[in-house]
Design a protein around this motif. Structure first.
Motif, mmCIF file in Angstrom:
data_model
loop_
_atom_site.group_PDB
_atom_site.id
_atom_site.type_symbol
_atom_site.label_atom_id
_atom_site.label_comp_id
_atom_site.label_asym_id
_atom_site.label_seq_id
_atom_site.Cartn_x
_atom_site.Cartn_y
_atom_site.Cartn_z
ATOM 1 N N GLN A 138 0.959 -1.121 0.033
ATOM 2 C CA GLN A 138 0.008 -0.178 -0.061
ATOM 3 C C GLN A 138 1.176 1.176 0.114
ATOM 4 O OE1 GLN A 138 -3.370 -0.320 -0.110
ATOM 5 N NE2 GLN A 138 -3.405 -2.337 -0.133
ATOM 6 N N ASP A 139 1.503 1.553 -1.147
ATOM 7 C CA ASP A 139 2.382 2.643 -1.358
ATOM 8 C C ASP A 139 1.697 3.976 -1.150
ATOM 9 O OD1 ASP A 139 4.687 0.932 -1.929
ATOM 10 O OD2 ASP A 139 4.626 1.162 -3.782
ATOM 11 N N GLN A 140 2.546 4.809 -0.420
ATOM 12 C CA GLN A 140 1.913 6.032 -0.269
ATOM 13 C C GLN A 140 3.162 7.035 -0.030
ATOM 14 O OE1 GLN A 140 0.166 7.108 3.783
ATOM 15 N NE2 GLN A 140 0.273 4.860 3.916
ATOM 16 N N LEU A 141 3.203 8.624 -0.291
ATOM 17 C CA LEU A 141 4.209 9.378 -0.183
ATOM 18 C C LEU A 141 4.604 9.571 1.445
ATOM 19 C CD1 LEU A 141 6.284 11.138 -1.830
ATOM 20 C CD2 LEU A 141 4.814 13.040 -1.596
ATOM 21 N N LEU A 142 5.692 9.437 1.804
ATOM 22 C CA LEU A 142 6.130 9.485 3.175
ATOM 23 C C LEU A 142 7.485 10.154 3.165
ATOM 24 C CD1 LEU A 142 5.874 5.526 4.042
ATOM 25 C CD2 LEU A 142 4.241 7.385 4.372
ATOM 26 N N LEU A 178 8.317 6.956 -1.678
ATOM 27 C CA LEU A 178 7.055 6.093 -1.993
ATOM 28 C C LEU A 178 7.194 4.896 -1.170
ATOM 29 C CD1 LEU A 178 4.197 6.520 -3.506
ATOM 30 C CD2 LEU A 178 5.415 5.344 -5.102
ATOM 31 N N ASP A 180 5.166 1.466 1.696
ATOM 32 C CA ASP A 180 4.259 1.120 2.371
ATOM 33 C C ASP A 180 4.447 1.475 3.884
ATOM 34 O OD1 ASP A 180 2.639 -0.471 4.224
ATOM 35 O OD2 ASP A 180 1.917 -1.668 2.471
ATOM 36 N N GLU A 181 3.820 2.620 4.558
ATOM 37 C CA GLU A 181 4.275 2.841 5.813
ATOM 38 C C GLU A 181 4.082 1.803 6.780
ATOM 39 O OE1 GLU A 181 3.127 6.648 8.755
ATOM 40 O OE2 GLU A 181 1.859 6.192 7.265
ATOM 41 N N ARG A 292 12.145 4.959 -5.801
ATOM 42 C CA ARG A 292 11.300 5.116 -4.814
ATOM 43 C C ARG A 292 11.468 6.486 -4.014
ATOM 44 N NH1 ARG A 292 7.645 1.820 -2.908
ATOM 45 N NH2 ARG A 292 7.677 -0.354 -3.648
ATOM 46 N N GLY A 298 5.962 14.728 -5.251
ATOM 47 C CA GLY A 298 5.646 13.363 -5.465
ATOM 48 C C GLY A 298 6.440 12.813 -6.634
#
Length: 320
Positions: A138-142, A178, A180-181, A292, A298
């Motif tokens: 579940q990739d998201q910008l971190l 990018l 998965d947190e 990544r 982003g």
């Protein structure tokens, strides 16, 4: 007829027989070669078929194992959650006083044991998902620094109880990526917890993160702990393996943390490696690919940042 002509004919007949014999020998030789080649081909095809069947059997066994673990984990977690919940109700005396203080202590022991067993079940299920390729990203910008700081806050109490100092060496600028947190946090918690656990009093655990010259992300957690023998470095990345030492016997574990960490890093397209020297310390290195790395908006960073120090080889005094 002269004796010379008879001898010439005899030599000619002998030469002809020799030629026929040679041809027959060549034909027989070619036939033997062809038969040998056909036999080798048949053996190769049989070996390929056997290998393919073995691969299918292994995949089926892996799927069956993963399904079994998933079902068992579900069946075990349901009553465990009830045990943990009811023991907490008794421990906190929500429905009224217990009357005997010892009952409260027993309830606390039940709750802690239940949580430990629940953590073990979750680890086994995580590893089964990774090995079966069922773990979804579940990739998201971190912002990497925020994730690491959050994990450090969670292990700080344990570090203080053990007399271990936590230090950080962050980059000069934020490092968005990018990822998965949840999985990235699990990687960091496993590595940091291990470092704190196996570092004696007055030891130091240092966390660094930066971009390499190739644009990849590296996270390094180094400690001044007991270290690992060179011959055990590969073994500890296998499930349920723990190296023996007097220090470790006081710190129980399942041996799943590092294999899970390795699997989660690989799910991100990265790698996880260990470098260690017995009696000096250990350095865990998580490398995530340049794809990544993101800019603040982003988008993928096109140019590499090269003003940050890349990882150097582990030296005897490096972890002091």
């Amino acid at each position: 007829m002269s004796s010379g002509s008879r001898s010439d004919r005899s030599r000619g007949a002998g030469s002809l027989l020799q030629q026929y014999s040679a041809q027959i020998g060549n034909i027989a030789g070619r036939q033997r070669v062809e038969i040998a080649l056909k036999a080798a081909k048949v053996r190769a095809e049989l070996a390929a078929t056997t290998a393919h069947e073995a691969m299918l059997d292994a995949k089926a066994a892996s799927r069956a194992k993963s399904q079994f673990l998933a079902n068992m984990s579900h069946e075990l977690r349901t009553p465990l959650n009830a045990i943990i919940g009811f023991s907490e109700v008794i421990e906190t005396e929500i429905l009224g006083p217990l009357g005997v203080a010892k009952y409260g202590e027993y309830a606390r022991d039940i709750r802690m044991s239940g949580k430990h067993l629940l953590g073990l079940i979750n680890d086994i299920l995580d590893l089964a998902r990774i090995e079966a390729g069922k773990s979804e990203m579940q990739d998201q910008l971190l912002e990497l620094g925020e994730v690491i700081d959050g994990c450090l806050r969670l292990v700080r109490i344990r570090a203080e109880e053990g007399g271990v100092t936590l230090m950080t060496d962050p980059p000069a600028q934020p490092l968005p990526l990018l990822a998965d947190e949840l999985k990235l946090s699990q990687i960091m918690m496993n590595v940091l917890s291990n470092a704190v656990k196996f570092t004696p009093k007055e030891g130091i655990v240092t966390t660094r993160w930066f971009l390499t010259e190739e644009g990849a992300i590296q996270i390094i957690v180094s400690d001044t702990g007991i270290g690992i023998k060179a011959e055990d470095l590969d073994r500890v990345l296998n499930p349920f393996v723990q190296v023996e030492s007097a220090f470790e016997r006081h710190h129980h574990g399942t041996g799943l943390g590092l294999p899970i960490t390795k699997g989660l890093a690989e799910l991100h397209g990265g790698t996880f490696t260990l470098e260690s020297e017995l009696g000096v310390g250990t350095r865990a290195v998580i490398t995530l690919p340049a794809t990544r790395v993101r800019s603040q908006d982003g988008s993928v960073i096109a140019e590499t940042i090269t003003n940050l120090e890349p990882i150097s080889p582990l030296m005897a005094g490096d972890l002091s």
